[in-house]
Design a protein around this motif. Structure first.
Motif, PDB file in Angstrom:
ATOM      1  N   ILE A 164       0.833  -1.214   0.000  1.00 13.62           N
ATOM      2  CA  ILE A 164       0.000   0.000   0.000  1.00 13.62           C
ATOM      3  C   ILE A 164       0.865   1.261   0.000  1.00 13.62           C
ATOM      4  O   ILE A 164       0.573   2.243  -0.703  1.00 13.62           O
ATOM      5  CB  ILE A 164      -0.931  -0.029   1.223  1.00 13.62           C
ATOM      6  N   ALA A 165       1.965   1.244   0.794  1.00 17.16           N
ATOM      7  CA  ALA A 165       2.845   2.410   0.838  1.00 17.16           C
ATOM      8  C   ALA A 165       3.505   2.662  -0.514  1.00 17.16           C
ATOM      9  O   ALA A 165       3.612   3.808  -0.986  1.00 17.16           O
ATOM     10  CB  ALA A 165       3.906   2.214   1.917  1.00 17.16           C
ATOM     11  N   SER A 166       3.939   1.578  -1.181  1.00 15.77           N
ATOM     12  CA  SER A 166       4.562   1.740  -2.504  1.00 15.77           C
ATOM     13  C   SER A 166       3.548   2.243  -3.524  1.00 15.77           C
ATOM     14  O   SER A 166       3.863   3.110  -4.356  1.00 15.77           O
ATOM     15  CB  SER A 166       5.154   0.401  -2.958  1.00 15.77           C
ATOM     16  N   MET A 167       2.333   1.729  -3.459  1.00 16.27           N
ATOM     17  CA  MET A 167       1.307   2.185  -4.385  1.00 16.27           C
ATOM     18  C   MET A 167       0.956   3.638  -4.135  1.00 16.27           C
ATOM     19  O   MET A 167       0.745   4.426  -5.069  1.00 16.27           O
ATOM     20  CB  MET A 167       0.059   1.304  -4.236  1.00 16.27           C
ATOM     21  N   SER A 168       0.910   4.031  -2.861  1.00 22.28           N
ATOM     22  CA  SER A 168       0.611   5.423  -2.537  1.00 22.28           C
ATOM     23  C   SER A 168       1.708   6.352  -3.044  1.00 22.28           C
ATOM     24  O   SER A 168       1.435   7.420  -3.599  1.00 22.28           O
ATOM     25  CB  SER A 168       0.437   5.569  -1.029  1.00 22.28           C
ATOM     26  N   ALA A 169       2.990   5.930  -2.866  1.00 33.81           N
ATOM     27  CA  ALA A 169       4.093   6.756  -3.365  1.00 33.81           C
ATOM     28  C   ALA A 169       4.073   6.857  -4.885  1.00 33.81           C
ATOM     29  O   ALA A 169       4.346   7.918  -5.467  1.00 33.81           O
ATOM     30  CB  ALA A 169       5.421   6.175  -2.895  1.00 33.81           C
ATOM     31  N   PHE A 170       3.718   5.762  -5.557  1.00 28.76           N
ATOM     32  CA  PHE A 170       3.653   5.779  -7.019  1.00 28.76           C
ATOM     33  C   PHE A 170       2.549   6.707  -7.503  1.00 28.76           C
ATOM     34  O   PHE A 170       2.729   7.457  -8.481  1.00 28.76           O
ATOM     35  CB  PHE A 170       3.425   4.353  -7.534  1.00 28.76           C
ATOM     36  N   LEU A 171       1.404   6.690  -6.827  1.00 26.81           N
ATOM     37  CA  LEU A 171       0.303   7.559  -7.236  1.00 26.81           C
ATOM     38  C   LEU A 171       0.620   9.020  -6.993  1.00 26.81           C
ATOM     39  O   LEU A 171       0.147   9.898  -7.730  1.00 26.81           O
ATOM     40  CB  LEU A 171      -0.975   7.152  -6.494  1.00 26.81           C
ATOM     41  N   LYS A 172       1.421   9.296  -5.957  1.00 27.19           N
ATOM     42  CA  LYS A 172       1.829  10.680  -5.727  1.00 27.19           C
ATOM     43  C   LYS A 172       2.756  11.160  -6.823  1.00 27.19           C
ATOM     44  O   LYS A 172       2.707  12.330  -7.233  1.00 27.19           O
ATOM     45  CB  LYS A 172       2.505  10.800  -4.362  1.00 27.19           C
ATOM     46  N   GLN A 173       3.626  10.281  -7.310  1.00 27.53           N
ATOM     47  CA  GLN A 173       4.541  10.666  -8.375  1.00 27.53           C
ATOM     48  C   GLN A 173       3.841  10.735  -9.741  1.00 27.53           C
ATOM     49  O   GLN A 173       4.253  11.484 -10.618  1.00 27.53           O
ATOM     50  CB  GLN A 173       5.713   9.678  -8.448  1.00 27.53           C
ATOM     51  N   HIS A 174       2.787   9.931  -9.905  1.00 29.83           N
ATOM     52  CA  HIS A 174       2.052   9.904 -11.183  1.00 29.83           C
ATOM     53  C   HIS A 174       0.575  10.144 -10.883  1.00 29.83           C
ATOM     54  O   HIS A 174      -0.219   9.198 -10.804  1.00 29.83           O
ATOM     55  CB  HIS A 174       2.240   8.564 -11.903  1.00 29.83           C
ATOM     56  N   PRO A 175       0.202  11.383 -10.667  1.00 30.44           N
ATOM     57  CA  PRO A 175      -1.203  11.658 -10.294  1.00 30.44           C
ATOM     58  C   PRO A 175      -2.199  11.350 -11.409  1.00 30.44           C
ATOM     59  O   PRO A 175      -3.379  11.125 -11.134  1.00 30.44           O
ATOM     60  CB  PRO A 175      -1.187  13.149  -9.961  1.00 30.44           C
ATOM     61  N   ASN A 176      -1.757  11.323 -12.668  1.00 24.11           N
ATOM     62  CA  ASN A 176      -2.670  11.068 -13.784  1.00 24.11           C
ATOM     63  C   ASN A 176      -2.739   9.590 -14.164  1.00 24.11           C
ATOM     64  O   ASN A 176      -3.250   9.246 -15.233  1.00 24.11           O
ATOM     65  CB  ASN A 176      -2.234  11.879 -15.010  1.00 24.11           C
ATOM     66  N   PHE A 177      -2.219   8.721 -13.328  1.00 20.81           N
ATOM     67  CA  PHE A 177      -2.182   7.300 -13.653  1.00 20.81           C
ATOM     68  C   PHE A 177      -3.595   6.716 -13.588  1.00 20.81           C
ATOM     69  O   PHE A 177      -4.367   7.001 -12.670  1.00 20.81           O
ATOM     70  CB  PHE A 177      -1.265   6.570 -12.673  1.00 20.81           C
ATOM     71  N   ARG A 178      -3.927   5.917 -14.584  1.00 24.20           N
ATOM     72  CA  ARG A 178      -5.203   5.221 -14.626  1.00 24.20           C
ATOM     73  C   ARG A 178      -4.940   3.730 -14.831  1.00 24.20           C
ATOM     74  O   ARG A 178      -4.142   3.363 -15.691  1.00 24.20           O
ATOM     75  CB  ARG A 178      -6.097   5.756 -15.761  1.00 24.20           C
ATOM     76  N   VAL A 179      -5.625   2.932 -14.095  1.00 27.11           N
ATOM     77  CA  VAL A 179      -5.436   1.480 -14.194  1.00 27.11           C
ATOM     78  C   VAL A 179      -6.054   1.001 -15.498  1.00 27.11           C
ATOM     79  O   VAL A 179      -7.228   1.269 -15.777  1.00 27.11           O
ATOM     80  CB  VAL A 179      -6.073   0.766 -12.987  1.00 27.11           C
ATOM     81  N   GLY A 180      -5.275   0.305 -16.332  1.00 23.53           N
ATOM     82  CA  GLY A 180      -5.757  -0.180 -17.610  1.00 23.53           C
ATOM     83  C   GLY A 180      -6.335  -1.583 -17.515  1.00 23.53           C
ATOM     84  O   GLY A 180      -6.215  -2.269 -16.499  1.00 23.53           O
ATOM     85  N   ASP A 181      -6.978  -1.989 -18.606  1.00 24.60           N
ATOM     86  CA  ASP A 181      -7.569  -3.322 -18.687  1.00 24.60           C
ATOM     87  C   ASP A 181      -6.503  -4.270 -19.226  1.00 24.60           C
ATOM     88  O   ASP A 181      -6.353  -4.470 -20.432  1.00 24.60           O
ATOM     89  CB  ASP A 181      -8.790  -3.298 -19.602  1.00 24.60           C
ATOM     90  N   TYR A 182      -5.738  -4.874 -18.326  1.00 23.90           N
ATOM     91  CA  TYR A 182      -4.621  -5.709 -18.750  1.00 23.90           C
ATOM     92  C   TYR A 182      -5.094  -6.994 -19.418  1.00 23.90           C
ATOM     93  O   TYR A 182      -4.380  -7.595 -20.210  1.00 23.90           O
ATOM     94  CB  TYR A 182      -3.739  -6.052 -17.540  1.00 23.90           C
ATOM     95  N   ALA A 183      -6.315  -7.430 -19.094  1.00 26.29           N
ATOM     96  CA  ALA A 183      -6.789  -8.696 -19.673  1.00 26.29           C
ATOM     97  C   ALA A 183      -7.030  -8.580 -21.170  1.00 26.29           C
ATOM     98  O   ALA A 183      -6.895  -9.567 -21.908  1.00 26.29           O
ATOM     99  CB  ALA A 183      -8.063  -9.144 -18.964  1.00 26.29           C
TER     100      ALA A 183
END
Length: 428
Positions: free
Chosen positions: A247-266
Protein backbone atom coordinates in the motif's frame (compact mmCIF):
# COMPACT_ATOMS: atom_id res chain seq x y z
CA UNK A 1 30.49 -3.48 83.43
CA UNK A 2 27.11 -3.60 81.68
CA UNK A 3 28.41 -1.65 78.63
CA UNK A 4 31.38 -4.02 78.31
CA UNK A 5 29.09 -7.05 78.35
CA UNK A 6 26.91 -5.50 75.64
CA UNK A 7 29.91 -4.71 73.46
CA UNK A 8 31.24 -8.22 73.87
CA UNK A 9 27.79 -9.57 72.92
CA UNK A 10 27.74 -7.44 69.74
CA UNK A 11 31.24 -8.57 68.81
CA UNK A 12 30.15 -12.19 69.08
CA UNK A 13 27.20 -11.66 66.74
CA UNK A 14 27.00 -14.37 64.07
CA UNK A 15 27.48 -13.59 60.34
CA UNK A 16 23.89 -14.58 59.67
CA UNK A 17 22.62 -12.06 62.21
CA UNK A 18 24.75 -9.28 60.71
CA UNK A 19 23.53 -10.23 57.22
CA UNK A 20 19.93 -10.18 58.41
CA UNK A 21 20.35 -6.75 60.00
CA UNK A 22 21.97 -5.36 56.83
CA UNK A 23 19.19 -6.78 54.65
CA UNK A 24 16.44 -5.35 56.83
CA UNK A 25 18.13 -1.95 56.78
CA UNK A 26 18.40 -1.83 52.98
CA UNK A 27 14.92 -3.17 52.40
CA UNK A 28 13.60 -0.46 54.65
CA UNK A 29 15.44 2.05 52.46
CA UNK A 30 13.56 0.69 49.45
CA UNK A 31 10.25 1.22 51.21
CA UNK A 32 11.16 4.62 52.62
CA UNK A 33 12.35 6.08 49.31
CA UNK A 34 10.00 4.11 47.06
CA UNK A 35 8.56 7.16 45.28
CA UNK A 36 11.87 8.77 44.14
CA UNK A 37 13.28 5.35 43.21
CA UNK A 38 10.21 4.59 41.09
CA UNK A 39 10.50 8.01 39.47
CA UNK A 40 14.13 7.17 38.70
CA UNK A 41 13.00 3.90 37.07
CA UNK A 42 10.59 5.82 34.81
CA UNK A 43 12.76 8.82 33.93
CA UNK A 44 16.13 7.05 33.87
CA UNK A 45 17.97 9.37 36.30
CA UNK A 46 17.69 10.23 40.00
CA UNK A 47 16.70 13.73 41.12
CA UNK A 48 19.37 14.52 43.72
CA UNK A 49 17.37 17.48 45.06
CA UNK A 50 14.45 15.23 46.11
CA UNK A 51 16.30 13.86 49.17
CA UNK A 52 18.87 15.11 51.62
CA UNK A 53 22.60 14.56 51.23
CA UNK A 54 22.59 12.10 54.13
CA UNK A 55 19.80 10.02 52.53
CA UNK A 56 21.58 10.20 49.16
CA UNK A 57 24.75 8.86 50.75
CA UNK A 58 22.77 5.99 52.33
CA UNK A 59 21.20 5.04 48.99
CA UNK A 60 24.60 4.98 47.29
CA UNK A 61 26.22 2.92 50.07
CA UNK A 62 23.24 0.54 50.04
CA UNK A 63 24.02 -0.17 46.34
CA UNK A 64 20.63 1.09 45.23
CA UNK A 65 22.02 4.02 43.20
CA UNK A 66 25.25 4.45 41.29
CA UNK A 67 26.90 6.92 38.97
CA UNK A 68 28.12 5.25 35.74
CA UNK A 69 30.32 8.22 34.94
CA UNK A 70 31.46 11.31 36.80
CA UNK A 71 29.65 13.53 34.31
CA UNK A 72 26.40 11.57 34.34
CA UNK A 73 23.50 11.64 36.78
CA UNK A 74 22.73 8.98 39.35
CA UNK A 75 20.67 6.00 38.19
CA UNK A 76 19.42 2.70 39.56
CA UNK A 77 21.66 -0.30 39.89
CA UNK A 78 20.98 -3.03 37.28
CA UNK A 79 19.77 -5.40 39.98
CA UNK A 80 17.30 -2.88 41.39
CA UNK A 81 16.15 -1.98 37.87
CA UNK A 82 15.49 -5.66 37.09
CA UNK A 83 13.72 -6.14 40.43
CA UNK A 84 11.28 -3.31 39.73
CA UNK A 85 10.74 -4.54 36.15
CA UNK A 86 9.95 -8.02 37.46
CA UNK A 87 7.60 -6.74 40.17
CA UNK A 88 5.73 -4.44 37.79
CA UNK A 89 5.78 -6.96 34.89
CA UNK A 90 7.27 -4.31 32.63
CA UNK A 91 8.13 -6.29 29.51
CA UNK A 92 10.12 -3.40 28.05
CA UNK A 93 12.84 -3.80 30.67
CA UNK A 94 12.52 -7.38 31.84
CA UNK A 95 15.52 -9.47 30.91
CA UNK A 96 15.55 -13.26 30.57
CA UNK A 97 18.52 -14.82 32.32
CA UNK A 98 19.62 -17.92 30.44
CA UNK A 99 23.03 -18.45 32.09
CA UNK A 100 22.32 -22.07 32.98
CA UNK A 101 25.95 -23.16 32.84
CA UNK A 102 26.99 -20.78 35.64
CA UNK A 103 24.09 -21.85 37.83
CA UNK A 104 24.90 -25.53 37.29
CA UNK A 105 28.51 -24.85 38.35
CA UNK A 106 27.23 -23.26 41.56
CA UNK A 107 24.95 -26.26 42.17
CA UNK A 108 27.87 -28.68 41.72
CA UNK A 109 30.04 -26.68 44.11
CA UNK A 110 27.26 -26.48 46.71
CA UNK A 111 26.71 -30.27 46.50
CA UNK A 112 30.44 -30.82 47.10
CA UNK A 113 30.35 -28.56 50.19
CA UNK A 114 27.31 -30.42 51.50
CA UNK A 115 28.88 -33.84 51.03
CA UNK A 116 32.19 -32.74 52.63
CA UNK A 117 30.34 -31.37 55.66
CA UNK A 118 28.45 -34.65 56.06
CA UNK A 119 31.69 -36.62 55.73
CA UNK A 120 33.25 -34.54 58.52
CA UNK A 121 30.16 -35.03 60.67
CA UNK A 122 29.41 -31.29 60.81
CA UNK A 123 25.63 -31.59 60.54
CA UNK A 124 24.99 -27.89 61.18
CA UNK A 125 27.19 -26.89 58.23
CA UNK A 126 25.69 -29.63 56.03
CA UNK A 127 22.18 -28.39 56.83
CA UNK A 128 23.24 -24.84 55.96
CA UNK A 129 24.76 -25.95 52.63
CA UNK A 130 21.66 -28.00 51.80
CA UNK A 131 19.48 -24.95 52.44
CA UNK A 132 21.64 -22.88 50.08
CA UNK A 133 21.55 -25.69 47.50
CA UNK A 134 17.74 -25.83 47.70
CA UNK A 135 17.54 -22.07 47.21
CA UNK A 136 19.88 -22.25 44.22
CA UNK A 137 17.82 -25.00 42.53
CA UNK A 138 14.57 -23.12 43.23
CA UNK A 139 16.13 -19.90 41.91
CA UNK A 140 17.07 -21.64 38.67
CA UNK A 141 13.59 -23.12 38.14
CA UNK A 142 12.05 -19.81 39.22
CA UNK A 143 14.02 -17.97 36.56
CA UNK A 144 12.60 -20.39 34.00
CA UNK A 145 9.09 -19.67 35.27
CA UNK A 146 9.66 -15.91 35.11
CA UNK A 147 11.07 -16.20 31.58
CA UNK A 148 8.09 -18.24 30.39
CA UNK A 149 5.66 -15.83 32.06
CA UNK A 150 7.41 -12.92 30.32
CA UNK A 151 7.14 -14.63 26.94
CA UNK A 152 3.46 -15.43 27.50
CA UNK A 153 2.77 -11.81 28.42
CA UNK A 154 4.37 -10.74 25.15
CA UNK A 155 2.22 -13.20 23.25
CA UNK A 156 -1.01 -12.20 24.96
CA UNK A 157 -0.38 -8.53 24.20
CA UNK A 158 0.88 -9.23 20.65
CA UNK A 159 3.94 -7.15 21.61
CA UNK A 160 1.64 -4.21 22.30
CA UNK A 161 4.31 -2.23 24.16
CA UNK A 162 6.03 -1.41 20.84
CA UNK A 163 4.76 1.20 18.44
CA UNK A 164 4.88 -0.12 14.87
CA UNK A 165 4.93 -3.38 12.96
CA UNK A 166 8.68 -3.41 12.32
CA UNK A 167 9.31 -3.15 16.08
CA UNK A 168 6.90 -6.03 16.66
CA UNK A 169 8.87 -8.20 14.24
CA UNK A 170 12.17 -7.30 15.93
CA UNK A 171 10.70 -8.05 19.37
CA UNK A 172 9.41 -11.38 18.07
CA UNK A 173 12.87 -12.27 16.77
CA UNK A 174 14.39 -11.29 20.13
CA UNK A 175 11.87 -13.46 21.97
CA UNK A 176 12.67 -16.40 19.69
CA UNK A 177 16.40 -16.01 20.37
CA UNK A 178 15.77 -15.90 24.12
CA UNK A 179 13.57 -18.97 23.86
CA UNK A 180 16.28 -20.76 21.88
CA UNK A 181 18.82 -19.96 24.60
CA UNK A 182 16.47 -21.34 27.25
CA UNK A 183 16.04 -24.58 25.30
CA UNK A 184 19.81 -24.80 24.89
CA UNK A 185 20.08 -24.31 28.65
CA UNK A 186 17.75 -27.26 29.23
CA UNK A 187 20.10 -29.44 27.18
CA UNK A 188 22.97 -28.52 29.54
CA UNK A 189 21.16 -30.16 32.46
CA UNK A 190 22.38 -33.76 32.48
CA UNK A 191 20.28 -35.84 34.84
CA UNK A 192 22.78 -38.71 34.72
CA UNK A 193 25.28 -36.30 36.23
CA UNK A 194 22.69 -35.23 38.82
CA UNK A 195 22.17 -38.88 39.78
CA UNK A 196 25.92 -39.29 40.25
CA UNK A 197 26.05 -36.13 42.37
CA UNK A 198 23.18 -37.29 44.55
CA UNK A 199 24.59 -40.83 44.93
CA UNK A 200 22.59 -42.65 47.63
CA UNK A 201 21.41 -39.53 49.46
CA UNK A 202 17.60 -39.51 49.39
CA UNK A 203 17.22 -35.76 49.97
CA UNK A 204 19.62 -34.92 47.13
CA UNK A 205 17.93 -37.40 44.79
CA UNK A 206 14.54 -35.87 45.49
CA UNK A 207 15.85 -32.32 44.97
CA UNK A 208 18.22 -32.80 42.01
CA UNK A 209 16.48 -35.62 40.15
CA UNK A 210 12.77 -35.97 40.90
CA UNK A 211 11.67 -32.37 41.49
CA UNK A 212 14.09 -30.85 39.00
CA UNK A 213 13.14 -33.31 36.26
CA UNK A 214 9.42 -32.64 36.69
CA UNK A 215 9.98 -28.87 36.64
CA UNK A 216 12.23 -28.95 33.57
CA UNK A 217 9.77 -31.20 31.72
CA UNK A 218 6.88 -28.81 32.42
CA UNK A 219 8.94 -25.78 31.40
CA UNK A 220 10.11 -27.47 28.18
CA UNK A 221 6.55 -28.31 27.11
CA UNK A 222 5.46 -24.72 27.88
CA UNK A 223 8.34 -23.32 25.85
CA UNK A 224 7.41 -25.47 22.87
CA UNK A 225 3.89 -24.02 22.97
CA UNK A 226 5.37 -20.52 23.19
CA UNK A 227 7.57 -21.28 20.19
CA UNK A 228 4.56 -22.36 18.11
CA UNK A 229 2.73 -19.14 18.98
CA UNK A 230 5.79 -17.03 18.17
CA UNK A 231 6.09 -18.62 14.73
CA UNK A 232 2.38 -18.02 14.06
CA UNK A 233 2.69 -14.39 15.13
CA UNK A 234 5.78 -13.90 12.98
CA UNK A 235 3.94 -15.25 9.93
CA UNK A 236 1.01 -12.92 10.67
CA UNK A 237 3.34 -9.92 11.11
CA UNK A 238 5.11 -10.73 7.83
CA UNK A 239 1.80 -10.82 5.97
CA UNK A 240 0.77 -7.50 7.48
CA UNK A 241 4.16 -6.04 6.60
CA UNK A 242 3.82 -7.15 2.97
CA UNK A 243 0.39 -5.51 2.73
CA UNK A 244 1.63 -2.30 4.35
CA UNK A 245 4.63 -2.13 2.01
CA UNK A 246 2.41 -2.75 -1.00
CA UNK A 247 0.00 0.00 0.00
CA UNK A 248 2.84 2.41 0.84
CA UNK A 249 4.56 1.74 -2.50
CA UNK A 250 1.31 2.18 -4.38
CA UNK A 251 0.61 5.42 -2.54
CA UNK A 252 4.09 6.76 -3.36
CA UNK A 253 3.65 5.78 -7.02
CA UNK A 254 0.30 7.56 -7.24
CA UNK A 255 1.83 10.68 -5.73
CA UNK A 256 4.54 10.67 -8.38
CA UNK A 257 2.05 9.90 -11.18
CA UNK A 258 -1.20 11.66 -10.29
CA UNK A 259 -2.67 11.07 -13.78
CA UNK A 260 -2.18 7.30 -13.65
CA UNK A 261 -5.20 5.22 -14.63
CA UNK A 262 -5.44 1.48 -14.19
CA UNK A 263 -5.76 -0.18 -17.61
CA UNK A 264 -7.57 -3.32 -18.69
CA UNK A 265 -4.62 -5.71 -18.75
CA UNK A 266 -6.79 -8.70 -19.67
CA UNK A 267 -7.71 -7.21 -23.07
CA UNK A 268 -4.19 -6.10 -24.00
CA UNK A 269 -2.55 -7.77 -26.99
CA UNK A 270 0.97 -6.96 -25.78
CA UNK A 271 1.72 -7.57 -22.13
CA UNK A 272 4.89 -6.11 -20.53
CA UNK A 273 7.73 -8.56 -20.06
CA UNK A 274 7.68 -8.01 -16.31
CA UNK A 275 4.12 -9.31 -16.14
CA UNK A 276 4.29 -11.93 -18.88
CA UNK A 277 6.33 -14.50 -16.97
CA UNK A 278 3.94 -17.46 -17.16
CA UNK A 279 4.99 -20.54 -19.10
CA UNK A 280 3.05 -21.30 -22.32
CA UNK A 281 0.15 -23.70 -21.97
CA UNK A 282 0.34 -26.87 -24.07
CA UNK A 283 -2.98 -27.38 -25.82
CA UNK A 284 -4.72 -30.75 -25.68
CA UNK A 285 -4.14 -32.89 -28.79
CA UNK A 286 -6.28 -35.64 -30.34
CA UNK A 287 -5.98 -37.94 -33.36
CA UNK A 288 -7.42 -36.38 -36.52
CA UNK A 289 -9.25 -39.34 -38.03
CA UNK A 290 -10.82 -37.13 -40.71
CA UNK A 291 -7.43 -36.35 -42.30
CA UNK A 292 -6.71 -39.08 -44.87
CA UNK A 293 -3.22 -37.77 -45.53
CA UNK A 294 -2.10 -38.78 -42.05
CA UNK A 295 -3.40 -42.35 -42.26
CA UNK A 296 -0.03 -43.93 -42.98
CA UNK A 297 1.68 -42.03 -40.19
CA UNK A 298 -1.00 -43.05 -37.71
CA UNK A 299 -0.76 -46.67 -38.84
CA UNK A 300 3.00 -46.68 -38.22
CA UNK A 301 2.49 -45.19 -34.76
CA UNK A 302 -0.08 -47.84 -33.91
CA UNK A 303 2.29 -50.60 -35.07
CA UNK A 304 5.02 -49.26 -32.76
CA UNK A 305 2.80 -49.51 -29.69
CA UNK A 306 4.09 -52.48 -27.66
CA UNK A 307 1.62 -55.31 -27.31
CA UNK A 308 1.23 -56.74 -23.85
CA UNK A 309 1.34 -60.52 -24.04
CA UNK A 310 -0.88 -62.18 -21.51
CA UNK A 311 -0.81 -65.83 -20.62
CA UNK A 312 -3.58 -68.03 -21.88
CA UNK A 313 -6.41 -68.11 -19.41
CA UNK A 314 -7.52 -71.62 -18.61
CA UNK A 315 -11.28 -71.93 -18.55
CA UNK A 316 -12.35 -74.15 -15.66
CA UNK A 317 -14.06 -77.28 -16.89
CA UNK A 318 -17.33 -78.49 -15.52
CA UNK A 319 -17.35 -81.12 -12.82
CA UNK A 320 -17.69 -84.82 -13.43
CA UNK A 321 -20.78 -86.96 -13.33
CA UNK A 322 -20.41 -87.65 -9.61
CA UNK A 323 -20.81 -83.92 -8.87
CA UNK A 324 -24.09 -83.81 -10.79
CA UNK A 325 -25.30 -86.87 -8.98
CA UNK A 326 -24.28 -85.35 -5.63
CA UNK A 327 -26.10 -82.10 -6.44
CA UNK A 328 -29.26 -83.99 -7.43
CA UNK A 329 -29.15 -85.96 -4.19
CA UNK A 330 -28.84 -82.72 -2.22
CA UNK A 331 -31.84 -81.22 -3.99
CA UNK A 332 -33.79 -84.40 -3.35
CA UNK A 333 -33.04 -84.28 0.37
CA UNK A 334 -34.03 -80.60 0.53
CA UNK A 335 -37.29 -81.40 -1.22
CA UNK A 336 -37.95 -84.32 1.12
CA UNK A 337 -37.30 -82.11 4.17
CA UNK A 338 -39.66 -79.48 2.83
CA UNK A 339 -42.40 -82.08 2.19
CA UNK A 340 -42.06 -83.48 5.71
CA UNK A 341 -42.45 -79.98 7.16
CA UNK A 342 -45.52 -79.39 4.98
CA UNK A 343 -46.98 -82.66 6.27
CA UNK A 344 -46.31 -81.36 9.80
CA UNK A 345 -48.40 -78.25 9.06
CA UNK A 346 -51.16 -80.44 7.51
CA UNK A 347 -51.14 -82.60 10.64
CA UNK A 348 -51.77 -79.49 12.70
CA UNK A 349 -54.78 -78.66 10.56
CA UNK A 350 -56.10 -82.23 10.93
CA UNK A 351 -56.24 -82.01 14.72
CA UNK A 352 -59.62 -82.09 16.41
CA UNK A 353 -61.39 -78.71 16.33
CA UNK A 354 -61.34 -76.92 19.65
CA UNK A 355 -58.07 -78.53 20.76
CA UNK A 356 -55.80 -75.66 21.65
CA UNK A 357 -52.81 -77.61 22.87
CA UNK A 358 -50.93 -77.60 19.59
CA UNK A 359 -48.24 -80.02 18.51
CA UNK A 360 -44.55 -80.04 19.35
CA UNK A 361 -42.16 -80.15 16.39
CA UNK A 362 -39.72 -82.51 18.15
CA UNK A 363 -42.55 -84.81 19.28
CA UNK A 364 -43.81 -85.01 15.70
CA UNK A 365 -40.24 -85.79 14.55
CA UNK A 366 -39.97 -88.65 17.05
CA UNK A 367 -43.47 -90.01 16.42
CA UNK A 368 -42.98 -90.22 12.65
CA UNK A 369 -39.39 -91.45 13.12
CA UNK A 370 -38.07 -89.01 10.55
CA UNK A 371 -34.32 -89.14 9.84
CA UNK A 372 -33.57 -85.42 10.31
CA UNK A 373 -31.29 -83.60 12.72
CA UNK A 374 -33.32 -81.83 15.40
CA UNK A 375 -31.66 -78.45 14.79
CA UNK A 376 -32.13 -78.66 11.00
CA UNK A 377 -35.76 -79.71 11.54
CA UNK A 378 -36.49 -76.70 13.78
CA UNK A 379 -34.82 -74.28 11.35
CA UNK A 380 -36.89 -75.67 8.47
CA UNK A 381 -40.13 -75.33 10.46
CA UNK A 382 -39.34 -71.67 11.22
CA UNK A 383 -38.40 -71.02 7.58
CA UNK A 384 -41.61 -72.65 6.33
CA UNK A 385 -43.70 -70.60 8.76
CA UNK A 386 -42.01 -67.34 7.77
CA UNK A 387 -42.37 -68.23 4.08
CA UNK A 388 -46.16 -68.55 4.21
CA UNK A 389 -48.33 -65.84 2.79
CA UNK A 390 -49.74 -63.38 5.28
CA UNK A 391 -53.34 -64.66 5.11
CA UNK A 392 -52.17 -68.28 5.65
CA UNK A 393 -49.67 -67.38 8.35
CA UNK A 394 -52.46 -65.85 10.45
CA UNK A 395 -54.08 -69.29 10.61
CA UNK A 396 -51.20 -70.64 12.76
CA UNK A 397 -49.59 -69.66 16.04
CA UNK A 398 -45.90 -70.58 16.42
CA UNK A 399 -44.52 -70.54 19.95
CA UNK A 400 -40.77 -70.81 20.54
CA UNK A 401 -39.72 -72.81 23.61
CA UNK A 402 -36.48 -71.24 24.85
CA UNK A 403 -34.10 -71.67 27.75
CA UNK A 404 -31.27 -69.50 29.09
CA UNK A 405 -27.83 -70.62 27.96
CA UNK A 406 -25.91 -69.28 30.94
CA UNK A 407 -26.88 -67.28 34.04
CA UNK A 408 -24.11 -64.78 33.33
CA UNK A 409 -25.42 -63.70 29.91
CA UNK A 410 -28.75 -63.12 28.22
CA UNK A 411 -28.48 -65.63 25.35
CA UNK A 412 -31.61 -67.79 24.90
CA UNK A 413 -31.62 -71.04 22.92
CA UNK A 414 -34.66 -72.40 21.04
CA UNK A 415 -34.94 -76.08 22.04
CA UNK A 416 -38.46 -76.77 20.63
CA UNK A 417 -41.35 -75.26 18.66
CA UNK A 418 -45.05 -75.51 19.43
CA UNK A 419 -47.41 -75.02 16.47
CA UNK A 420 -51.18 -74.79 16.76
CA UNK A 421 -54.17 -73.49 14.82
CA UNK A 422 -55.40 -69.98 15.53
CA UNK A 423 -58.83 -70.86 16.98
CA UNK A 424 -59.92 -67.24 17.23
CA UNK A 425 -59.50 -66.74 13.52
CA UNK A 426 -61.30 -70.01 12.75
CA UNK A 427 -64.29 -69.06 14.90
CA UNK A 428 -64.59 -65.78 13.07
Amino acid sequence: MQEKSLNSKDSKQSPQSRLQALGVERLSLLGKYAQPLMQTYISGYFDETSVSEQALDKLIKARLLWRPDEQEALCLRPGVNGLIASLTEDERKRQINADIAGQLDQIRTRVTHYQDAQYRGDYAASEHHFQLLTEKVHDMTGQFSDAIASLWNRLNSDFGFVSNLADKIRENELAQKQLRRLLDGFELIDFNEMIELAQSNGALRKLLVSQLQVSISDHASSLLEVQKRLVELMARFRQQQERVQLIASMSAFLKQHPNFRVGDYANRSKVPELVNQAKPIIANAAIGLDRSSDTEVLAELVREIPIEHQGQIQIPQSGGEFELVDESLLQAREQALKEDVENFFIAILDTAPGEDRGLSALEYLQQRQLDWDAEIWLFQVIAEFEGLATEFRCSFILEKCTRELDPFNQVDIIYDLNLRVNQGLVLK
